[in-house]
Design a protein around this motif. Structure first.
Motif, mmCIF file in Angstrom:
data_model
loop_
_atom_site.group_PDB
_atom_site.id
_atom_site.type_symbol
_atom_site.label_atom_id
_atom_site.label_comp_id
_atom_site.label_asym_id
_atom_site.label_seq_id
_atom_site.Cartn_x
_atom_site.Cartn_y
_atom_site.Cartn_z
ATOM 1 N N ARG A 1 18.505 7.074 -38.486
ATOM 2 C CA ARG A 1 18.468 5.851 -39.303
ATOM 3 C C ARG A 1 19.720 5.016 -39.031
ATOM 4 O O ARG A 1 20.800 5.559 -38.797
ATOM 5 N N GLN B 1 17.288 -0.924 -36.919
ATOM 6 C CA GLN B 1 16.332 -0.028 -36.290
ATOM 7 C C GLN B 1 15.689 -0.654 -35.042
ATOM 8 O O GLN B 1 15.425 0.037 -34.064
ATOM 9 N N ARG C 1 8.099 5.656 -35.360
ATOM 10 C CA ARG C 1 8.674 5.396 -36.675
ATOM 11 C C ARG C 1 8.153 6.407 -37.685
ATOM 12 O O ARG C 1 6.977 6.774 -37.675
ATOM 13 N N GLU D 1 11.525 5.204 -43.044
ATOM 14 C CA GLU D 1 12.674 4.349 -42.768
ATOM 15 C C GLU D 1 13.457 4.791 -41.544
ATOM 16 O O GLU D 1 14.457 4.158 -41.182
#
Length: 291
Positions: free
Chosen positions: A225, A229, A245, A248
Motif C-alpha cells: 500500500r 497506487q 488490486r 486498498e
C-alpha cells in the motif's frame, strides 16, 4: 522408520492405490495428505497389515507388520474412534488392552491422566463425546509405549485445547526419536506440527518433501500500500512483475521485498505497507492435489 515400497491395491478393476512409495523417518512428524477418495486410508491400512496389497510391500523398522514380535510395543495406531465397547468404561477398555500389550495398571492410570480422561475414566465409553473417544483411542495407541505412531484424522472431534494437546504430544514423541505419520484435514494445524509432507492424489504420490523446502519452493506474494497506487502499479509492471488490486492494496508477484522497496524508492513513492504473503499449507496442498 516406516517404508511404503510400491504399494498397490486393486478392488476389481479399480486401482485405489498405485505404486505408492515414501519413507517416514524417526525423529520427524510426517503429514500424509489427500482428498477424500485419494487412497490415503487404504495406504494406512496396508501399512498396518489390515489390508493385503495387490503389489508392493510395507515395512516398519525393516519388517512387515506381521513379522513384528510385539506389534503393540512397536506400533501405535489410531484409525477409528469407535475402538471400545460402548458398555465398557474407558478404564475397563484400557485395562483389557493393557493385558494384550503387557502393560500394568500403573500404565493405564498414567495414560488416563496423560490424555485428560481421569475424571471420566469410570463412565461408559458409549456416553463419551467424539473428542473423548478420540483421546481414548490415542491412549490405546500409546499403551505399549511404541516408537512408531500411525494416526488417521486423530484430531477429529477435539476442541481447540485438545488439538493443542495432541500437537504437543506428537511433537514431544518425535523429539524423543519416535516416528510419526499423521493424516488430517486440519491443514492449518498440521502446518504447526509436521516436518515432512507426503501428498497422495488419485492413488498416486504427487509430492514427498520437507515442509520447509516445499514452502520455500512456492513464490510468495507481496501486499503493498502507498499513497500513489497508480504510480506504483506502473513502475512494478514496468519491471516485469504481475500486479493485481486487492481492496486498498496492490498484490505483486515476481518481486522480492527488497526489489519492491528499491523500485518504490526510485519512483519516490512512500510505502505505507509491504507484507510478504507466503502460501499456507492448505494452498500448497490444494495446488499439489489438483496437479
Amino acid at each position: 522408520m516406516i517404508e511404503s515400497l510400491g504399494l498397490t491395491k486393486h478392488y476389481g478393476r479399480i486401482r485405489a492405490v498405485d505404486a505408492v512409495s515414501f519413507t517416514v523417518h524417526p525423529g520427524r512428524v510426517t503429514g500424509f495428505l489427500g482428498l477424500n477418495g485419494s487412497g490415503k486410508t487404504t495406504t494406512l491400512r496396508m501399512l498396518l497389515g489390515l489390508s493385503r496389497p495387490t503389489a508392493g510391500e510395507a515395512r516398519i523398522n525393516n519388517r512387515r507388520f506381521r513379522e513384528l514380535r510385539h506389534p503393540v510395543r512397536e506400533v501405535g495406531a489410531v484409525l477409528d474412534q469407535g475402538i471400545s465397547h460402548p458398555g465398557q468404561s474407558g478404564r475397563a477398555h484400557l485395562t483389557a488392552q493393557a493385558i494384550l500389550a503387557g502393560a500394568g495398571r500403573a500404565r493405564v492410570d498414567a495414560l488416563l491422566d496423560h490424555v485428560g480422561l481421569t475424571a471420566a475414566a469410570d463412565q461408559r465409553s458409549g456416553n463419551y463425546s467424539l473428542g473423548m473417544r478420540q483421546r481414548l483411542a490415542v491412549a490405546t495407541a500409546l499403551l505399549g509405549d511404541p516408537a512408531t505412531l500411525i494416526l488417521d484424522e486423530p484430531a477429529n472431534g477435539l476442541d481447540p485445547e485438545g488439538v493443542v494437546w495432541l500437537r504437543r504430544l506428537l511433537r514431544e514423541h518425535a523429539d524423543r526419536g519416535g516416528t510419526v505419520l499423521i493424516s488430517s484435514h486440519l491443514l492449518a494445524e498440521l502446518a504447526h506440527l509436521v516436518d515432512d509432507v507426503v501428498v497422495i492424489a488419485k492413488g498416486r504420490i504427487t509430492c514427498a518433501a520437507p515442509l520447509a523446502a516445499l514452502s520455500a519452493s512456492v513464490a510468495g506474494r507481496l501486499r503493498i500500500r502507498s499513497r500513489d497506487q497508480r504510480r506504483l502499479w506502473q513502475v512494478f509492471e514496468g519491471s516485469g512483475a504481475r500486479v493485481t488490486r486487492s481492496g486498498e492494496a496492490l498484490e505483486v508477484e515476481g518481486l522480492t521485498p527488497e526489489a519492491a522497496g528499491e523500485i518504490a524508492f526510485q519512483a519516490r513513492v512512500p510505502l505505507h505497507e509491504l507484507t510478504v504473503e507466503t502460501p499456507d499449507l492448505e494452498q500448497i496442498f490444494l495446488g499439489l492435489a489438483a496437479r
